[in-house]
Structure formats: structure tokens, C-alpha cells
Design an enzyme around this catalytic site. Structure first.
Site, PDB file in Angstrom:
ATOM      1  NE  ARG A 181      -1.833  -0.359   3.913  1.00 20.51           N
ATOM      2  CZ  ARG A 181      -2.226   0.755   4.523  1.00 20.51           C
ATOM      3  NH1 ARG A 181      -3.295   1.369   4.183  1.00 20.51           N
ATOM      4  NH2 ARG A 181      -1.531   1.255   5.512  1.00 20.51           N
ATOM      5  NE  ARG A 185      -0.797  10.448   7.799  1.00 20.62           N
ATOM      6  CZ  ARG A 185       0.218  10.635   8.589  1.00 20.62           C
ATOM      7  NH1 ARG A 185       0.735  11.833   8.742  1.00 20.62           N
ATOM      8  NH2 ARG A 185       0.732   9.616   9.257  1.00 20.62           N
ATOM      9  NE  ARG A 258      20.211  -3.945   1.022  1.00 19.39           N
ATOM     10  CZ  ARG A 258      21.112  -3.679   0.077  1.00 19.39           C
ATOM     11  NH1 ARG A 258      21.708  -4.659  -0.569  1.00 19.39           N
ATOM     12  NH2 ARG A 258      21.418  -2.456  -0.234  1.00 19.39           N
ATOM     13  NE  ARG A 289      17.293   7.275   7.397  1.00 14.81           N
ATOM     14  CZ  ARG A 289      16.629   6.876   8.471  1.00 14.81           C
ATOM     15  NH1 ARG A 289      15.324   7.104   8.554  1.00 14.81           N
ATOM     16  NH2 ARG A 289      17.225   6.268   9.465  1.00 14.81           N
ATOM     17  CD  GLU A 314      20.558   6.214   8.247  1.00 12.25           C
ATOM     18  OE1 GLU A 314      20.292   6.497   9.413  1.00 12.25           O
ATOM     19  OE2 GLU A 314      19.780   5.559   7.516  1.00 12.25           O
ATOM     20  CE1 TYR A 362      13.827  -2.805  11.681  1.00 13.97           C
ATOM     21  CE2 TYR A 362      11.442  -2.731  11.876  1.00 13.97           C
ATOM     22  CZ  TYR A 362      12.673  -2.130  12.020  1.00 13.97           C
ATOM     23  OH  TYR A 362      12.757  -0.852  12.525  1.00 13.97           O
ATOM     24  CG  ASP A 364       9.450  -0.426  14.389  1.00 15.73           C
ATOM     25  OD1 ASP A 364      10.591  -0.177  13.953  1.00 15.73           O
ATOM     26  OD2 ASP A 364       8.412  -0.054  13.793  1.00 15.73           O
TER      27      ASP A 364
HETATM   28  P1  FAD Z   1      20.026  -5.808  19.439  1.00 13.43           P
HETATM   29  O1  FAD Z   1      19.822  -4.387  19.779  1.00 13.43           O
HETATM   30  O2  FAD Z   1      20.761  -6.101  18.203  1.00 13.43           O
HETATM   31  O3  FAD Z   1      20.755  -6.510  20.658  1.00 13.43           O
HETATM   32  C1  FAD Z   1      21.372  -7.773  20.546  1.00 13.43           C
HETATM   33  C2  FAD Z   1      22.618  -7.723  21.374  1.00 13.43           C
HETATM   34  O4  FAD Z   1      23.183  -9.044  21.433  1.00 13.43           O
HETATM   35  C3  FAD Z   1      23.726  -6.836  20.787  1.00 13.43           C
HETATM   36  O5  FAD Z   1      24.134  -5.892  21.748  1.00 13.43           O
HETATM   37  C4  FAD Z   1      24.832  -7.803  20.432  1.00 13.43           C
HETATM   38  O6  FAD Z   1      26.130  -7.263  20.610  1.00 13.43           O
HETATM   39  C5  FAD Z   1      24.578  -8.937  21.412  1.00 13.43           C
HETATM   40  N1  FAD Z   1      25.142 -10.207  20.966  1.00 13.43           N
HETATM   41  C6  FAD Z   1      24.931 -10.808  19.775  1.00 13.43           C
HETATM   42  N2  FAD Z   1      25.640 -11.968  19.717  1.00 13.43           N
HETATM   43  C7  FAD Z   1      26.278 -12.090  20.892  1.00 13.43           C
HETATM   44  C8  FAD Z   1      27.182 -13.056  21.419  1.00 13.43           C
HETATM   45  N3  FAD Z   1      27.555 -14.114  20.699  1.00 13.43           N
HETATM   46  N4  FAD Z   1      27.662 -12.882  22.669  1.00 13.43           N
HETATM   47  C9  FAD Z   1      27.321 -11.787  23.390  1.00 13.43           C
HETATM   48  N5  FAD Z   1      26.488 -10.828  22.927  1.00 13.43           N
HETATM   49  C10 FAD Z   1      25.977 -10.977  21.699  1.00 13.43           C
HETATM   50  N6  FAD Z   1      12.877   0.547  15.937  1.00 13.43           N
HETATM   51  C11 FAD Z   1      11.975   1.521  16.240  1.00 13.43           C
HETATM   52  O7  FAD Z   1      11.043   1.278  17.002  1.00 13.43           O
HETATM   53  N7  FAD Z   1      12.138   2.779  15.722  1.00 13.43           N
HETATM   54  C12 FAD Z   1      13.137   3.117  14.880  1.00 13.43           C
HETATM   55  O8  FAD Z   1      13.227   4.266  14.442  1.00 13.43           O
HETATM   56  C13 FAD Z   1      14.068   2.105  14.526  1.00 13.43           C
HETATM   57  N8  FAD Z   1      15.091   2.377  13.700  1.00 13.43           N
HETATM   58  C14 FAD Z   1      15.943   1.380  13.337  1.00 13.43           C
HETATM   59  C15 FAD Z   1      16.983   1.679  12.462  1.00 13.43           C
HETATM   60  C16 FAD Z   1      17.862   0.681  12.063  1.00 13.43           C
HETATM   61  C17 FAD Z   1      18.983   0.998  11.106  1.00 13.43           C
HETATM   62  C18 FAD Z   1      17.679  -0.638  12.539  1.00 13.43           C
HETATM   63  C19 FAD Z   1      18.563  -1.744  12.075  1.00 13.43           C
HETATM   64  C20 FAD Z   1      16.682  -0.927  13.445  1.00 13.43           C
HETATM   65  C21 FAD Z   1      15.798   0.069  13.854  1.00 13.43           C
HETATM   66  N9  FAD Z   1      14.796  -0.188  14.771  1.00 13.43           N
HETATM   67  C22 FAD Z   1      13.900   0.800  15.094  1.00 13.43           C
HETATM   68  C23 FAD Z   1      14.658  -1.522  15.405  1.00 13.43           C
HETATM   69  C24 FAD Z   1      15.431  -1.654  16.733  1.00 13.43           C
HETATM   70  O9  FAD Z   1      16.801  -1.443  16.499  1.00 13.43           O
HETATM   71  C25 FAD Z   1      15.200  -3.060  17.320  1.00 13.43           C
HETATM   72  O10 FAD Z   1      13.838  -3.249  17.609  1.00 13.43           O
HETATM   73  C26 FAD Z   1      15.972  -3.347  18.615  1.00 13.43           C
HETATM   74  O11 FAD Z   1      17.258  -2.857  18.601  1.00 13.43           O
HETATM   75  C27 FAD Z   1      16.026  -4.838  18.812  1.00 13.43           C
HETATM   76  O12 FAD Z   1      16.655  -5.156  20.031  1.00 13.43           O
HETATM   77  P2  FAD Z   1      17.335  -6.578  20.248  1.00 13.43           P
HETATM   78  O13 FAD Z   1      17.671  -6.662  21.688  1.00 13.43           O
HETATM   79  O14 FAD Z   1      16.496  -7.638  19.647  1.00 13.43           O
HETATM   80  O15 FAD Z   1      18.635  -6.560  19.325  1.00 13.43           O
END
Ligand code: FAD
Length: 377
Positions: A181, A185, A258, A289, A314, A362, A364
Site C-alpha cells: 500500500r 493523507r 542488508r 538519508r 546513511e 525485523y 521495531d
Molecule cells: P540488538 O539491539 O541487536 O541486541 C542484541 C545484542 O546481542 C547486541 O548488543 C549484540 O552485541 C549482542 N550479541 C549478539 N551476539 C552475541 C554473542 N555471541 N555474545 C554476546 N552478545 C551478543 N525501531 C523503532 O522502534 N524505531 C526506529 O526508528 C528504529 N530504527 C531502526 C533503524 C535501524 C537501522 C535498525 C537496524 C533498526 C531500527 N529499529 C527501530 C529496530 C530496533 O533497532 C530493534 O527493535 C531493537 O534494537 C532490537 O533489540 P534486540 O535486543 O532484539 O537486538
């Protein structure tokens, strides 16, 4: 507990791990959080440069309509009133996003919703007629899909180049389903999100993570895979938020992502672009961006009183093993591979897989919080 000093070993100090640790501590459980990085927060970590919180792993804006999630994060740190309203720059001309009356006025000088709607219908009809003339019944790729949904002007100006940079492929080579979609707005409203709540933690995301992990034992620069047997033995259960394919030693092959690379510079001005997010939608400009970080947290006089600013360009890029994985690639190969790993994960009795890497999905931030708040701990 014998050798098992902890109820939970939490691998990853990102948002998933931190919210889990917070809830586990509140439930009286003993936890150890480890992370291979040298700082907490995973991808929401911010580095302070010139007094500005710089979103090191990409701009993050918290948004949700779930009041429980909003109240929860605000109980850890209060959020500000930041409203995401990105601007697009196409060949030096600026357009408001998401597509709304401001955009249509900038594009076609139309001033009323009726005029804008008529223009959109005209554009859609033109695209439909052209495709029909070429014998196309169903859109065969993203370009055709976008043309049918929004017409040529908006597609060429605001979608085509940006999407091609994001995916590293031509829109004619991308599947149509990527764009289901394209909401428009008919109001002069540049607020990107439809959610009830949005903002940035006052003082930055590190405050949120620090608050969540307060009083929890944390070991940084500790890679689970470098000491797997010992770490597995010290806790009753593991909460694993790292990459699921790595957990299984890439048995079926690596999952693909990616990635994004950032070129961050300090600029000698109080205000570089007047907005946190400016998208560059033409193909010829290599970055997608520019983020100006201070606008997430500094408004009015505070903005002016900080004499420098920090910007990040970026660049979207193809991911290779060893690079920072950002966005899962949801094609057939990777979806099938992820499913095979999930089958293995479902058989684990003492390992909980959660978060964007362990689920190869993915997410948020708000859905991550919501998910952990719903878990039985
Ligand atoms: P992560 O933050 O990746 O945490 C995982 C952790 O595990 C990391 O610190 C890593 O170092 C650790 N780890 C991995 N393997 C190991 C290992 N073997 N031993 C020890 N430690 C390890 N969400 C929004 O709501 N709004 C936004 O505007 C938004 N923008 C984004 C922009 C980008 C470019 C990206 C990629 C994501 C965005 N997100 C956004 C999504 C958001 O980043 C995620 O929802 C969130 O970070 C996920 O948290 P997590 O704990 O699952 O993962």
C-alpha cells in the site's frame, strides 16, 4: 542451584535482553547479562559527541499505540515530545513526508483535498492505461506496482531512487509485494507515525537501558561463543538474543541481511538541515538519508545554545559475514533457512530465543518491549 549460580544467563544487552533482565529481577530471579560489545544497549546505544546523543547504529524513534508499553518505558525514563516528520530532498527541492497535502501542494500546487485527489486519480489512470497498452494485467515488479498505486510524479520523485539505493537493485528487478500500500493523507499533517505515542527518552536511549539494567550483573566484551560451555553451565536457562544461525554454528549456512554504513561528522554550525531526518531520493546521490541527531532531543533555545551539530550520512549496502547485520532479507531462500533454524530452536528446553537476531525478524522497539512484557518469567 549448585554450579548454576543464575536463573538466567541473558546473551545480549540490547532492548530485548534488558527488558527481560528488568522483569526477571523484579520477579526475584538472578540474572547475568553478557554482551560481546563494549557498551550496553545493542542497536539503540547512543554515543555522546559534543553534548549530542548520536544514534550510532541508526536513528531510532520510539512509537506505539500500546499504552502498557508506553507507560512501561516511561516508568524507566520520561520520553520527550519528538515527532517524526521526515523531509525528502529531490534534486534540491524539498517535499514533506509521508505523502500528505503538503507534499501534493509542493508537487502540483494543489490546495484542496478534492484537487489533490483528482490529480492522484489522473496519475493512477495514466499509469494504468500505459501498462494496459503494454499488455500488463498484474504488476510484475515494484515499479509497476508503485505506478499503479501512486502514479508517475510521486514514484519518480520520491520512491524510485530511494528504494533502489535501499535495496541495491532496480525497482524493475524488485518484487511487487514489497509495496503493498502507499497510504496518502488528505490533511496537512507531516507526522510520520499514526501511533498514539512517540518520542525519544529524555537524556537519550542509554538512560532507558541503564534504568532497565540497574542492579543487574553485566559483563561486557564477553562473547557467548568464546566461552560457551562454561557460560551454559552457570545458569538454569539461557535467554539468547544473538544470531540464531551462529547459535547452530551456521549448520545450514548463514542467514543474509542488508546493512547500513554511517559517515558521521561534526559540523561547525548550530543547525545543519533544520530537521532530524532528510531523505535523499535521487539515485545519483549515494547516501539514502542524512540524520542530524540533535533534533531528536534539542528544541528551541536548547538547540541554538549547542554550538555544534553532528550529522550521519546513511549508505545502504550488501551484507557480508562479519559486518553489522541490520535488516533480514525476506526472500524465499532466507525465509526457508530461518525456518529450519527455528525448528532446531523449538526443540531446546533451556534456551529462550528472542529479539531481532535470534528470531531473524525485523522488529521495531515497541513490539520487542510488548513481547517481553507478555512473557512468563
Ligand atoms: P540488538 O539491539 O541487536 O541486541 C542484541 C545484542 O546481542 C547486541 O548488543 C549484540 O552485541 C549482542 N550479541 C549478539 N551476539 C552475541 C554473542 N555471541 N555474545 C554476546 N552478545 C551478543 N525501531 C523503532 O522502534 N524505531 C526506529 O526508528 C528504529 N530504527 C531502526 C533503524 C535501524 C537501522 C535498525 C537496524 C533498526 C531500527 N529499529 C527501530 C529496530 C530496533 O533497532 C530493534 O527493535 C531493537 O534494537 C532490537 O533489540 P534486540 O535486543 O532484539 O537486538
Amino acid at each position: 542451584m549448585g554450579e548454576q549460580q543464575y536463573n538466567y544467563l541473558i546473551v545480549g544487552a540490547g532492548l530485548f535482553g534488558a527488558v527481560f533482565a528488568y522483569r526477571a529481577r523484579k520477579a526475584g530471579k538472578r540474572c547475568l547479562v553478557i554482551d560481546k560489545r563494549s557498551q550496553l544497549g545493542g542497536n539503540i546505544y547512543c554515543e555522546n559527541i559534543e553534548g549530542i546523543n548520536v544514534h550510532k547504529f541508526g536513528a531510532h524513534i520510539f512509537h506505539t499505540s500500546n499504552k502498557q508499553v508506553w507507560d512501561f518505558v516511561n516508568s524507566i525514563v520520561e520520553f520527550n515530545r519528538y515527532t517524526n516528520s521526515p523531509v525528502a530532498n529531490y534534486r534540491g527541492k524539498l517535499y514533506n513526508l509521508p505523502f500528505n497535502m503538503n507534499t501534493f501542494y509542493q508537487m502540483w500546487s494543489v490546495k484542496s483535498p478534492a484537487e489533490a485527489m483528482a490529480k492522484l486519480e489522473e496519475q493512477r489512470a495514466k499509469a494504468k492505461a500505459l501498462l494496459e497498452k503494454a499488455g500488463v494485467v498484474e504488476p510484475r515488479n515494484l515499479e509497476e506496482q508503485a505506478l499503479l498505486l501512486i502514479g508517475e510524479d510521486i514514484y519518480e520523485t520520491l520512491i524510485k531512487g530511494y528504494t533502489e539505493k535501499q535495496w541495491g537493485r532496480k525497482c524493475t528487478e524488485l518484487p511487487a509485494f514489497i509495496i503493498k500500500r502507499l497510504p496518502v493523507r488528505m490533511v496537512f499533517d507531516n507526522n510520520y507515525f499514526d501511533d498514539d505515542y512517540q518520542g525519544i527518552p529524555i537524556g537519550g536511549y542509554n538512560k532507558l537501558i541503564d534504568g532497565l539494567l540497574e542492579d543487574t550483573e553485566v559483563c561486557l566484551k564477553t562473547d557467548f561463543f568464546e566461552d560457551r560451555d562454561r557460560l551454559t553451565a552457570i545458569a538454569e536457562k539461557i535467554v539468547f538474543t544473538g544470531a540464531i544461525d551462529e547459535f547452530y554454528n551456521y549448520r545450514y549456512g548463514p542467514l543474509q541481511y542488508r546493512t547500513v554504513s554511517f559517515e558521521t561528522t561534526i559540523e561547525d554550525t548550530t543547525n545543519f538541515q533544520g530537521n532530524a531526518v532528510v531523505n535523499y531520493t535521487e539515485r545519483e546521490i549515494p547516501f539514502t538519508r542524512i540524520i542530524e541527531h540533535k533534533h531528536f532531543e534539542m528544541f528551541g533555545a536548547t538547540l541554538e545554545s549547542c554550538s555544534k551539530t553532528v550529522i550521519s550520512k546513511e549508505y545502504s549496502a550488501e551484507w557480508k559475514l562479519g559486518m553489522e547485520p541490520y535488516y533480514p532479507v525476506n526472500d524465499e531462500r532466507n525465509n526457508n533457512l530461518a525456518e529450519k533454524y527455528r525448528v532446531l530452536a523449538a526443540k531446546e528446553k533451556n534456551v529462550i530465543f528472542g529479539g531481532r537476531l535470534a528470531e531473524y525478524k525485523y522488529y521495531d522497539m515497541a513490539p520487542i518491549v510488548e513481547k517481553v512484557l507478555q512473557m512468563e518469567i
